[in-house]
Motif scaffolding. Structure first.
Motif, PDB file in Angstrom:
ATOM      1  N   MET A   1       9.259   3.999  -4.298  1.00  0.00           N
ATOM      2  CA  MET A   1      10.191   4.021  -3.176  1.00  0.00           C
ATOM      3  C   MET A   1      11.326   3.029  -3.389  1.00  0.00           C
ATOM      4  SD  MET A   1       7.258   3.960  -0.227  1.00  0.00           S
ATOM      5  CE  MET A   1       8.358   3.673   1.095  1.00  0.00           C
ATOM      6  N   CYS A   2      12.449   3.300  -2.724  1.00  0.00           N
ATOM      7  CA  CYS A   2      13.549   2.333  -2.717  1.00  0.00           C
ATOM      8  C   CYS A   2      13.392   1.416  -1.502  1.00  0.00           C
ATOM      9  CB  CYS A   2      14.897   3.041  -2.710  1.00  0.00           C
ATOM     10  SG  CYS A   2      15.268   3.926  -1.189  1.00  0.00           S
ATOM     11  N   VAL A   3      14.141   0.344  -1.495  1.00  0.00           N
ATOM     12  CA  VAL A   3      14.015  -0.662  -0.445  1.00  0.00           C
ATOM     13  C   VAL A   3      14.350  -0.088   0.935  1.00  0.00           C
ATOM     14  CG1 VAL A   3      16.328  -1.643  -0.708  1.00  0.00           C
ATOM     15  CG2 VAL A   3      14.480  -3.076   0.127  1.00  0.00           C
ATOM     16  N   CYS A   4      15.288   0.838   1.004  1.00  0.00           N
ATOM     17  CA  CYS A   4      15.649   1.389   2.315  1.00  0.00           C
ATOM     18  C   CYS A   4      14.542   2.283   2.879  1.00  0.00           C
ATOM     19  CB  CYS A   4      16.989   2.107   2.299  1.00  0.00           C
ATOM     20  SG  CYS A   4      17.330   3.116   0.885  1.00  0.00           S
TER      21      CYS A   4
ATOM     22  N   SER B   1      13.468  -7.082   0.783  1.00  0.00           N
ATOM     23  CA  SER B   1      13.932  -7.426  -0.563  1.00  0.00           C
ATOM     24  C   SER B   1      13.287  -8.705  -1.075  1.00  0.00           C
ATOM     25  CB  SER B   1      15.455  -7.576  -0.587  1.00  0.00           C
ATOM     26  OG  SER B   1      16.068  -6.340  -0.333  1.00  0.00           O
ATOM     27  N   SER B   2      13.174  -9.691  -0.212  1.00  0.00           N
ATOM     28  CA  SER B   2      12.558 -10.962  -0.585  1.00  0.00           C
ATOM     29  C   SER B   2      11.097 -10.777  -0.994  1.00  0.00           C
ATOM     30  CB  SER B   2      12.673 -11.944   0.575  1.00  0.00           C
ATOM     31  OG  SER B   2      12.021 -13.150   0.287  1.00  0.00           O
ATOM     32  N   HIS B   3      10.369 -10.006  -0.207  1.00  0.00           N
ATOM     33  CA  HIS B   3       8.958  -9.764  -0.518  1.00  0.00           C
ATOM     34  C   HIS B   3       8.802  -8.941  -1.799  1.00  0.00           C
ATOM     35  CE1 HIS B   3       6.833 -11.384   3.060  1.00  0.00           C
ATOM     36  NE2 HIS B   3       8.050 -11.310   3.560  1.00  0.00           N
ATOM     37  N   LEU B   4       9.698  -7.969  -1.993  1.00  0.00           N
ATOM     38  CA  LEU B   4       9.646  -7.170  -3.219  1.00  0.00           C
ATOM     39  C   LEU B   4       9.917  -8.037  -4.444  1.00  0.00           C
ATOM     40  CD1 LEU B   4      11.444  -3.923  -2.017  1.00  0.00           C
ATOM     41  CD2 LEU B   4       9.029  -4.158  -2.631  1.00  0.00           C
ATOM     42  N   LYS B   5      10.832  -8.984  -4.312  1.00  0.00           N
ATOM     43  CA  LYS B   5      11.127  -9.891  -5.426  1.00  0.00           C
ATOM     44  C   LYS B   5       9.883 -10.711  -5.786  1.00  0.00           C
ATOM     45  CE  LYS B   5      14.160 -13.590  -6.914  1.00  0.00           C
ATOM     46  NZ  LYS B   5      15.275 -14.469  -6.590  1.00  0.00           N
ATOM     47  N   ILE B   6       9.165 -11.211  -4.787  1.00  0.00           N
ATOM     48  CA  ILE B   6       7.938 -11.983  -5.026  1.00  0.00           C
ATOM     49  C   ILE B   6       6.885 -11.110  -5.707  1.00  0.00           C
ATOM     50  CG2 ILE B   6       5.994 -13.144  -3.889  1.00  0.00           C
ATOM     51  CD1 ILE B   6       8.114 -14.050  -1.738  1.00  0.00           C
ATOM     52  N   LEU B   7       6.712  -9.887  -5.222  1.00  0.00           N
ATOM     53  CA  LEU B   7       5.728  -8.975  -5.811  1.00  0.00           C
ATOM     54  C   LEU B   7       6.098  -8.619  -7.252  1.00  0.00           C
ATOM     55  CD1 LEU B   7       5.151  -6.618  -2.752  1.00  0.00           C
ATOM     56  CD2 LEU B   7       3.504  -8.260  -3.709  1.00  0.00           C
ATOM     57  N   LYS B   8       7.392  -8.462  -7.510  1.00  0.00           N
ATOM     58  CA  LYS B   8       7.834  -8.148  -8.880  1.00  0.00           C
ATOM     59  C   LYS B   8       7.608  -9.344  -9.803  1.00  0.00           C
ATOM     60  CE  LYS B   8      11.734  -6.926 -11.694  1.00  0.00           C
ATOM     61  NZ  LYS B   8      13.168  -7.016 -11.835  1.00  0.00           N
ATOM     62  N   THR B   9       7.978 -10.520  -9.350  1.00  0.00           N
ATOM     63  CA  THR B   9       7.807 -11.731 -10.147  1.00  0.00           C
ATOM     64  C   THR B   9       6.336 -11.966 -10.494  1.00  0.00           C
ATOM     65  OG1 THR B   9       9.766 -12.727  -9.144  1.00  0.00           O
ATOM     66  CG2 THR B   9       8.226 -14.228 -10.205  1.00  0.00           C
ATOM     67  N   SER B  10       5.455 -11.613  -9.584  1.00  0.00           N
ATOM     68  CA  SER B  10       4.023 -11.822  -9.809  1.00  0.00           C
ATOM     69  C   SER B  10       3.387 -10.711 -10.650  1.00  0.00           C
ATOM     70  CB  SER B  10       3.289 -11.948  -8.472  1.00  0.00           C
ATOM     71  OG  SER B  10       3.359 -10.739  -7.761  1.00  0.00           O
ATOM     72  N   GLY B  11       4.163  -9.674 -10.972  1.00  0.00           N
ATOM     73  CA  GLY B  11       3.657  -8.609 -11.821  1.00  0.00           C
ATOM     74  C   GLY B  11       2.903  -7.516 -11.080  1.00  0.00           C
ATOM     75  N   ILE B  12       2.959  -7.531  -9.758  1.00  0.00           N
ATOM     76  CA  ILE B  12       2.244  -6.533  -8.964  1.00  0.00           C
ATOM     77  C   ILE B  12       3.021  -5.217  -8.923  1.00  0.00           C
ATOM     78  CG2 ILE B  12       1.426  -5.974  -6.630  1.00  0.00           C
ATOM     79  CD1 ILE B  12       0.815  -9.011  -6.348  1.00  0.00           C
TER      80      ILE B  12
ATOM     81  N   MET C   1       0.830  -1.192   0.000  1.00  0.00           N
ATOM     82  CA  MET C   1       0.000   0.000   0.000  1.00  0.00           C
ATOM     83  C   MET C   1       0.879   1.261   0.000  1.00  0.00           C
ATOM     84  SD  MET C   1      -2.930  -1.322  -0.311  1.00  0.00           S
ATOM     85  CE  MET C   1      -3.906   0.151  -0.286  1.00  0.00           C
ATOM     86  N   MET C   2       2.088   1.159   0.560  1.00  0.00           N
ATOM     87  CA  MET C   2       2.974   2.321   0.554  1.00  0.00           C
ATOM     88  C   MET C   2       3.335   2.738  -0.865  1.00  0.00           C
ATOM     89  SD  MET C   2       5.661   1.981   3.671  1.00  0.00           S
ATOM     90  CE  MET C   2       6.200   0.343   3.240  1.00  0.00           C
ATOM     91  N   LEU C   3       3.494   1.778  -1.731  1.00  0.00           N
ATOM     92  CA  LEU C   3       3.856   2.104  -3.100  1.00  0.00           C
ATOM     93  C   LEU C   3       2.723   2.790  -3.846  1.00  0.00           C
ATOM     94  CD1 LEU C   3       5.959  -1.018  -4.127  1.00  0.00           C
ATOM     95  CD2 LEU C   3       6.761   1.247  -3.446  1.00  0.00           C
ATOM     96  N   ARG C   4       1.529   2.758  -3.308  1.00  0.00           N
ATOM     97  CA  ARG C   4       0.438   3.549  -3.889  1.00  0.00           C
ATOM     98  C   ARG C   4       0.644   5.022  -3.586  1.00  0.00           C
ATOM     99  NH1 ARG C   4      -5.646   1.589  -4.291  1.00  0.00           N
ATOM    100  NH2 ARG C   4      -5.366   1.813  -6.513  1.00  0.00           N
TER     101      ARG C   4
ATOM    102  N   TYR D   1      11.037   1.047  -6.614  1.00  0.00           N
ATOM    103  CA  TYR D   1       9.891   0.155  -6.822  1.00  0.00           C
ATOM    104  C   TYR D   1       8.613   0.968  -6.928  1.00  0.00           C
ATOM    105  CZ  TYR D   1      13.142  -3.484  -5.550  1.00  0.00           C
ATOM    106  OH  TYR D   1      14.231  -4.322  -5.526  1.00  0.00           O
ATOM    107  N   SER D   2       7.717   0.512  -7.798  1.00  0.00           N
ATOM    108  CA  SER D   2       6.425   1.183  -7.963  1.00  0.00           C
ATOM    109  C   SER D   2       5.364   0.145  -8.310  1.00  0.00           C
ATOM    110  CB  SER D   2       6.501   2.246  -9.058  1.00  0.00           C
ATOM    111  OG  SER D   2       6.829   1.652 -10.299  1.00  0.00           O
ATOM    112  N   ILE D   3       4.113   0.532  -8.143  1.00  0.00           N
ATOM    113  CA  ILE D   3       2.996  -0.337  -8.512  1.00  0.00           C
ATOM    114  C   ILE D   3       2.978  -0.485 -10.025  1.00  0.00           C
ATOM    115  CG2 ILE D   3       0.461  -0.528  -8.550  1.00  0.00           C
ATOM    116  CD1 ILE D   3       1.631  -0.903  -5.754  1.00  0.00           C
ATOM    117  N   ASN D   4       2.709  -1.668 -10.509  1.00  0.00           N
ATOM    118  CA  ASN D   4       2.591  -1.910 -11.947  1.00  0.00           C
ATOM    119  C   ASN D   4       1.205  -1.449 -12.397  1.00  0.00           C
ATOM    120  OD1 ASN D   4       2.572  -2.791 -14.555  1.00  0.00           O
ATOM    121  ND2 ASN D   4       2.945  -4.936 -14.083  1.00  0.00           N
ATOM    122  N   GLU D   5       1.107  -0.172 -12.730  1.00  0.00           N
ATOM    123  CA  GLU D   5      -0.175   0.431 -13.117  1.00  0.00           C
ATOM    124  C   GLU D   5      -0.717  -0.139 -14.430  1.00  0.00           C
ATOM    125  OE1 GLU D   5      -1.892   2.470 -11.242  1.00  0.00           O
ATOM    126  OE2 GLU D   5      -0.393   2.934  -9.727  1.00  0.00           O
ATOM    127  N   GLU D   6       0.150  -0.760 -15.223  1.00  0.00           N
ATOM    128  CA  GLU D   6      -0.297  -1.344 -16.495  1.00  0.00           C
ATOM    129  C   GLU D   6      -1.155  -2.591 -16.279  1.00  0.00           C
ATOM    130  OE1 GLU D   6       3.202  -1.979 -18.805  1.00  0.00           O
ATOM    131  OE2 GLU D   6       3.691   0.154 -18.862  1.00  0.00           O
TER     132      GLU D   6
END
Length: 95
Positions: free
Chosen positions: A8-11, A25-36, A1-4, A48-53
């Motif tokens: 933001m960067c990981v730090c 980092s691990s959770h961000l990798k999962i979210l990226k892999t899933s296309g979120i 929800m923060m990325l809405r 990192y940002s929300i995949n608005e597409e």
């Protein structure tokens, strides 16, 4: 929800959530892999940002936003994010 709120960067995410950087980092990798979310390299940082597409992602986040409107933890995280100093990432730089 923060990325809405904003990209933001990981730090920055770590500073708000106050959990291990490796966990973030691990959770961000999962979210990226899933296309979120998606990422973009910006110098030495990855932003990192929300995949608005992905319309599905937007719909799901809209539902979460409504369901979590009164959530105390989410409200607290938004306050932390709003007051985050610009220098937050410097604590991770090598001296």
């Amino acid at each position: 929800m923060m990325l809405r709120e904003r990209p933001m960067c990981v730090c920055e995410i770590d500073s708000v959530l106050d959990i291990a950087l490796s966990t973030v980092s691990s959770h961000l990798k999962i979210l990226k892999t899933s296309g979120i979310i998606r990422d973009k390299k910006d110098g030495r940082w990855v932003i990192y940002s929300i995949n608005e597409e992905n319309g599905f992602v937007t719909e799901i986040l809209d539902i979460f936003e409504k369901k979590l409107a009164e959530d105390v933890i989410l409200s607290g995280d938004r306050i932390k994010l709003a007051t985050l100093p610009e220098s937050v990432c410097t604590k991770y730089q090598s001296v």
